[in-house]
Motif scaffolding. Structure first.
Motif, PDB file in Angstrom:
ATOM      1  N   VAL A  59      59.731  28.069  13.862  1.00  0.00           N
ATOM      2  CA  VAL A  59      60.709  28.772  14.689  1.00  0.00           C
ATOM      3  C   VAL A  59      61.139  27.885  15.853  1.00  0.00           C
ATOM      4  O   VAL A  59      62.305  27.857  16.231  1.00  0.00           O
ATOM      5  CB  VAL A  59      60.126  30.105  15.215  1.00  0.00           C
ATOM      6  CG1 VAL A  59      61.073  30.782  16.197  1.00  0.00           C
ATOM      7  CG2 VAL A  59      59.789  31.028  14.055  1.00  0.00           C
ATOM      8  N   ALA A  60      60.186  27.148  16.407  1.00  0.00           N
ATOM      9  CA  ALA A  60      60.452  26.285  17.553  1.00  0.00           C
ATOM     10  C   ALA A  60      60.069  24.845  17.243  1.00  0.00           C
ATOM     11  O   ALA A  60      59.113  24.597  16.507  1.00  0.00           O
ATOM     12  CB  ALA A  60      59.669  26.765  18.768  1.00  0.00           C
ATOM     13  N   ALA A  61      60.824  23.940  17.824  1.00  0.00           N
ATOM     14  CA  ALA A  61      60.496  22.519  17.697  1.00  0.00           C
ATOM     15  C   ALA A  61      59.399  22.150  18.686  1.00  0.00           C
ATOM     16  O   ALA A  61      58.534  21.332  18.395  1.00  0.00           O
ATOM     17  CB  ALA A  61      61.738  21.663  17.937  1.00  0.00           C
ATOM     18  N   SER A  62      59.445  22.768  19.885  1.00  0.00           N
ATOM     19  CA  SER A  62      58.405  22.513  20.884  1.00  0.00           C
ATOM     20  C   SER A  62      58.284  23.692  21.828  1.00  0.00           C
ATOM     21  O   SER A  62      59.157  24.552  21.909  1.00  0.00           O
ATOM     22  CB  SER A  62      58.706  21.226  21.669  1.00  0.00           C
ATOM     23  OG  SER A  62      59.873  21.383  22.445  1.00  0.00           O
ATOM     24  N   LEU A  63      57.184  23.671  22.556  1.00  0.00           N
ATOM     25  CA  LEU A  63      56.827  24.773  23.436  1.00  0.00           C
ATOM     26  C   LEU A  63      56.137  24.198  24.659  1.00  0.00           C
ATOM     27  O   LEU A  63      55.231  23.374  24.530  1.00  0.00           O
ATOM     28  CB  LEU A  63      55.881  25.697  22.667  1.00  0.00           C
ATOM     29  CG  LEU A  63      55.262  26.887  23.337  1.00  0.00           C
ATOM     30  CD1 LEU A  63      56.303  27.967  23.579  1.00  0.00           C
ATOM     31  CD2 LEU A  63      54.151  27.435  22.447  1.00  0.00           C
ATOM     32  N   VAL A  64      56.564  24.611  25.847  1.00  0.00           N
ATOM     33  CA  VAL A  64      55.927  24.182  27.084  1.00  0.00           C
ATOM     34  C   VAL A  64      55.525  25.431  27.859  1.00  0.00           C
ATOM     35  O   VAL A  64      56.366  26.299  28.138  1.00  0.00           O
ATOM     36  CB  VAL A  64      56.863  23.311  27.951  1.00  0.00           C
ATOM     37  CG1 VAL A  64      56.200  22.953  29.269  1.00  0.00           C
ATOM     38  CG2 VAL A  64      57.286  22.068  27.207  1.00  0.00           C
ATOM     39  N   VAL A  65      54.248  25.528  28.196  1.00  0.00           N
ATOM     40  CA  VAL A  65      53.710  26.695  28.893  1.00  0.00           C
ATOM     41  C   VAL A  65      53.144  26.252  30.230  1.00  0.00           C
ATOM     42  O   VAL A  65      52.412  25.265  30.304  1.00  0.00           O
ATOM     43  CB  VAL A  65      52.590  27.368  28.058  1.00  0.00           C
ATOM     44  CG1 VAL A  65      51.959  28.518  28.825  1.00  0.00           C
ATOM     45  CG2 VAL A  65      53.117  27.837  26.716  1.00  0.00           C
ATOM     46  N   THR A  66      53.483  26.993  31.275  1.00  0.00           N
ATOM     47  CA  THR A  66      52.885  26.752  32.587  1.00  0.00           C
ATOM     48  C   THR A  66      52.380  28.079  33.134  1.00  0.00           C
ATOM     49  O   THR A  66      52.925  29.140  32.828  1.00  0.00           O
ATOM     50  CB  THR A  66      53.882  26.143  33.597  1.00  0.00           C
ATOM     51  OG1 THR A  66      54.974  27.037  33.765  1.00  0.00           O
ATOM     52  CG2 THR A  66      54.385  24.798  33.140  1.00  0.00           C
ATOM     53  N   ASP A  76      67.350  24.317  16.527  1.00  0.00           N
ATOM     54  CA  ASP A  76      68.741  23.893  16.719  1.00  0.00           C
ATOM     55  C   ASP A  76      68.973  23.267  18.096  1.00  0.00           C
ATOM     56  O   ASP A  76      70.105  23.063  18.509  1.00  0.00           O
ATOM     57  CB  ASP A  76      69.701  25.062  16.494  1.00  0.00           C
ATOM     58  CG  ASP A  76      69.532  26.177  17.522  1.00  0.00           C
ATOM     59  OD1 ASP A  76      68.688  26.045  18.432  1.00  0.00           O
ATOM     60  OD2 ASP A  76      70.249  27.191  17.403  1.00  0.00           O
ATOM     61  N   ALA A  77      67.894  22.976  18.820  1.00  0.00           N
ATOM     62  CA  ALA A  77      67.891  22.319  20.133  1.00  0.00           C
ATOM     63  C   ALA A  77      68.324  23.235  21.274  1.00  0.00           C
ATOM     64  O   ALA A  77      68.415  22.789  22.410  1.00  0.00           O
ATOM     65  CB  ALA A  77      68.718  21.038  20.136  1.00  0.00           C
TER      66      ALA A  77
END
Length: 137
Positions: free
Chosen positions: A94-101, A120-121
């Protein structure tokens, strides 16, 4: 719950985007506690006991934080639990990347944010400004 989606503040009743809704469900549905966790009670979704896919879990373990004091280490654990709960986004493509803070924002306040880069960016940025009060209701 106060949720900011791509810069716009929303309530959970205004969620119409399926991905945003899936993220909220993933974070605020309580996953069964792990073997190393010591929950005060048997929390978590009963369906995790009988997954259709081996080791598949739904939700997060954020509820385990409510029995702890908010310290400078709590956001580290929150980030771990959020990342774990949303790992399906990249695993399922579903996602190319994930950033969690996750950040302690006061004596009794913690916030978290999730930035999802879709295949799809396009970017979906979610911010949970009152995460600590949401967990401790």
């Amino acid at each position: 719950m106060i949720l900011t989606v791509n810069g716009t503040q929303m309530t959970t009743y205004q969620l119409t985007d399926p991905l945003t809704r899936a993220v909220v469900i993933s974070l605020f549905t309580w996953r069964k506690a792990g073997r190393d966790d010591i929950p005060e009670e048997d929390n978590g979704w009963w369906g995790d006991s009988y997954p259709t896919v081996q080791n598949d879990r739904i939700g997060s373990r954020l509820y385990l934080l409510k029995r702890q004091k908010l310290t400078n280490k709590t956001p580290i654990k929150a980030r771990e639990y959020i990342t774990e709960a949303l790992s399906w986004l990249t695993a399922d493509g579903v996602a190319a990347s994930l950033v969690v803070t996750a950040t302690r924002t006061g004596l009794n306040a913690m916030s978290a944010s999730v930035v999802i880069v879709k295949q799809d960016a396009t970017v979906l940025a979610l911010s949970f400004d009152d995460l600590w009060s949401e967990l401790n209701g």
